[in-house]
Design a protein around this motif. Sequence first.
Motif, mmCIF file in Angstrom:
data_model
loop_
_atom_site.group_PDB
_atom_site.id
_atom_site.type_symbol
_atom_site.label_atom_id
_atom_site.label_comp_id
_atom_site.label_asym_id
_atom_site.label_seq_id
_atom_site.Cartn_x
_atom_site.Cartn_y
_atom_site.Cartn_z
ATOM 1 N N GLU A 62 0.906 -1.162 0.113
ATOM 2 C CA GLU A 62 -0.059 -0.050 -0.107
ATOM 3 C C GLU A 62 0.883 1.190 -0.015
ATOM 4 O O GLU A 62 1.411 1.377 1.043
ATOM 5 C CB GLU A 62 -1.080 -0.064 1.137
ATOM 6 C CG GLU A 62 -2.006 -1.161 1.023
ATOM 7 C CD GLU A 62 -2.767 -1.066 2.464
ATOM 8 O OE1 GLU A 62 -2.796 -0.214 3.290
ATOM 9 O OE2 GLU A 62 -3.687 -2.310 2.378
ATOM 10 N N THR A 63 0.737 1.958 -1.044
ATOM 11 C CA THR A 63 1.872 3.276 -1.316
ATOM 12 C C THR A 63 0.936 4.464 -0.851
ATOM 13 O O THR A 63 1.757 5.560 -0.824
ATOM 14 C CB THR A 63 2.468 3.077 -2.851
ATOM 15 O OG1 THR A 63 1.186 3.362 -3.544
ATOM 16 C CG2 THR A 63 3.042 1.862 -3.171
ATOM 17 N N GLY A 64 -0.306 4.447 -0.965
ATOM 18 C CA GLY A 64 -0.955 5.686 -0.936
ATOM 19 C C GLY A 64 -1.395 6.243 -2.156
ATOM 20 O O GLY A 64 -2.344 7.049 -1.947
ATOM 21 N N LEU A 122 -0.924 -0.282 -7.950
ATOM 22 C CA LEU A 122 -0.734 -1.189 -9.164
ATOM 23 C C LEU A 122 0.593 -1.557 -9.853
ATOM 24 O O LEU A 122 0.597 -2.404 -10.372
ATOM 25 C CB LEU A 122 -1.892 -0.495 -10.194
ATOM 26 C CG LEU A 122 -3.277 -0.371 -9.691
ATOM 27 C CD1 LEU A 122 -4.055 -0.044 -11.100
ATOM 28 C CD2 LEU A 122 -3.778 -1.512 -9.399
ATOM 29 N N ARG A 123 1.463 -0.435 -9.658
ATOM 30 C CA ARG A 123 2.828 -0.607 -10.053
ATOM 31 C C ARG A 123 3.376 -1.700 -9.158
ATOM 32 O O ARG A 123 4.062 -2.627 -9.812
ATOM 33 C CB ARG A 123 3.588 0.695 -9.883
ATOM 34 C CG ARG A 123 5.134 0.457 -10.398
ATOM 35 C CD ARG A 123 5.670 1.839 -10.280
ATOM 36 N NE ARG A 123 5.045 2.808 -10.980
ATOM 37 C CZ ARG A 123 4.686 3.938 -10.070
ATOM 38 N NH1 ARG A 123 4.910 4.008 -8.891
ATOM 39 N NH2 ARG A 123 4.132 5.106 -10.715
ATOM 40 N N ALA A 124 3.216 -1.848 -7.828
ATOM 41 C CA ALA A 124 3.852 -2.762 -6.833
ATOM 42 C C ALA A 124 3.244 -4.139 -7.111
ATOM 43 O O ALA A 124 3.939 -5.086 -7.377
ATOM 44 C CB ALA A 124 3.474 -2.395 -5.551
ATOM 45 N N ASP A 130 -10.416 -0.428 -3.726
ATOM 46 C CA ASP A 130 -11.406 0.183 -2.805
ATOM 47 C C ASP A 130 -10.749 1.409 -2.092
ATOM 48 O O ASP A 130 -11.567 2.412 -1.981
ATOM 49 C CB ASP A 130 -11.930 -0.780 -1.859
ATOM 50 C CG ASP A 130 -12.550 -2.076 -2.513
ATOM 51 O OD1 ASP A 130 -12.925 -1.709 -3.654
ATOM 52 O OD2 ASP A 130 -12.333 -3.159 -2.050
ATOM 53 N N GLN A 131 -9.673 1.306 -1.537
ATOM 54 C CA GLN A 131 -8.880 2.580 -1.044
ATOM 55 C C GLN A 131 -8.777 3.767 -1.871
ATOM 56 O O GLN A 131 -9.032 4.894 -1.617
ATOM 57 C CB GLN A 131 -7.620 2.240 -0.289
ATOM 58 C CG GLN A 131 -7.653 1.193 0.775
ATOM 59 C CD GLN A 131 -6.371 0.594 1.132
ATOM 60 O OE1 GLN A 131 -5.287 0.763 0.619
ATOM 61 N NE2 GLN A 131 -6.466 -0.539 2.062
ATOM 62 N N ALA A 132 -8.468 3.323 -3.124
ATOM 63 C CA ALA A 132 -8.358 4.483 -3.877
ATOM 64 C C ALA A 132 -9.920 5.246 -4.541
ATOM 65 O O ALA A 132 -9.806 6.409 -4.501
ATOM 66 C CB ALA A 132 -7.742 3.890 -5.292
ATOM 67 N N VAL A 133 -10.862 4.550 -4.223
ATOM 68 C CA VAL A 133 -12.121 4.846 -4.471
ATOM 69 C C VAL A 133 -12.682 5.930 -3.367
ATOM 70 O O VAL A 133 -12.916 7.146 -3.550
ATOM 71 C CB VAL A 133 -13.086 3.857 -4.659
ATOM 72 C CG1 VAL A 133 -14.377 4.244 -4.530
ATOM 73 C CG2 VAL A 133 -13.036 3.260 -5.936
#
Length: 203
Positions: free
Chosen positions: A83-85, A91-93, A144-147
């Motif tokens: 989780e990069t924030g 998605l890159r990870a 979900d966190q991005a939403v």
Amino acid sequence: MTDAASAPGTVRPGGRTARIRAAVLRAAEDALIECGFAGVDLAEIARRAEVGKTTVYRRWGTPQGLVADLLADMAEQSVRRTETGSLDGDLRANARLVVSTLTDPRQGVLFKAVICAATTDERTAQALHRFYATRIAEWAPCVDQAVQRGEAPHGTDAAEVIRAVSAPLYYRFLVSGDPLDATVADQVARTTARAAGTGAYVR
């Protein structure tokens, strides 16, 4: 009829039997890498693992049962989500993890062998489906966190976003033979994050 929860290869041994399971699964990995699914002979696996044949036949029953348990173990041991924030970073990870797995000299060959077996054996296919369902469920919360942060609209299908990251990478791995590296991983992740942000994956 055997209950799915108690089918051979689904038991999760612990304590003193954990080492037996680990040795047998490692031997199964070696056989798949060296010979493909045809090389998963239970008697040979027992010999490689230095375990009694009766133990292997009783616990796993069939080569398919053994491969199913191997995939379950691989899902359990897989790297947890990062989780990069940001959606792009998460998605890159994910994409880089997929690429590093598929290009690993051992893991890449193993995945090809399992995927090949799944095309002709239904039980192996079901085990493979469960493996990827587990991995998608692990990473979907990043979407979900991005939403919640406003990076993607409400109603975004989190699982579909994660699938969209993996799909082009597996295409290169299995079909086209095009290069797989961090640059490709980053490009796929960036494209998917942008698409998600525009509502492309809203249900």
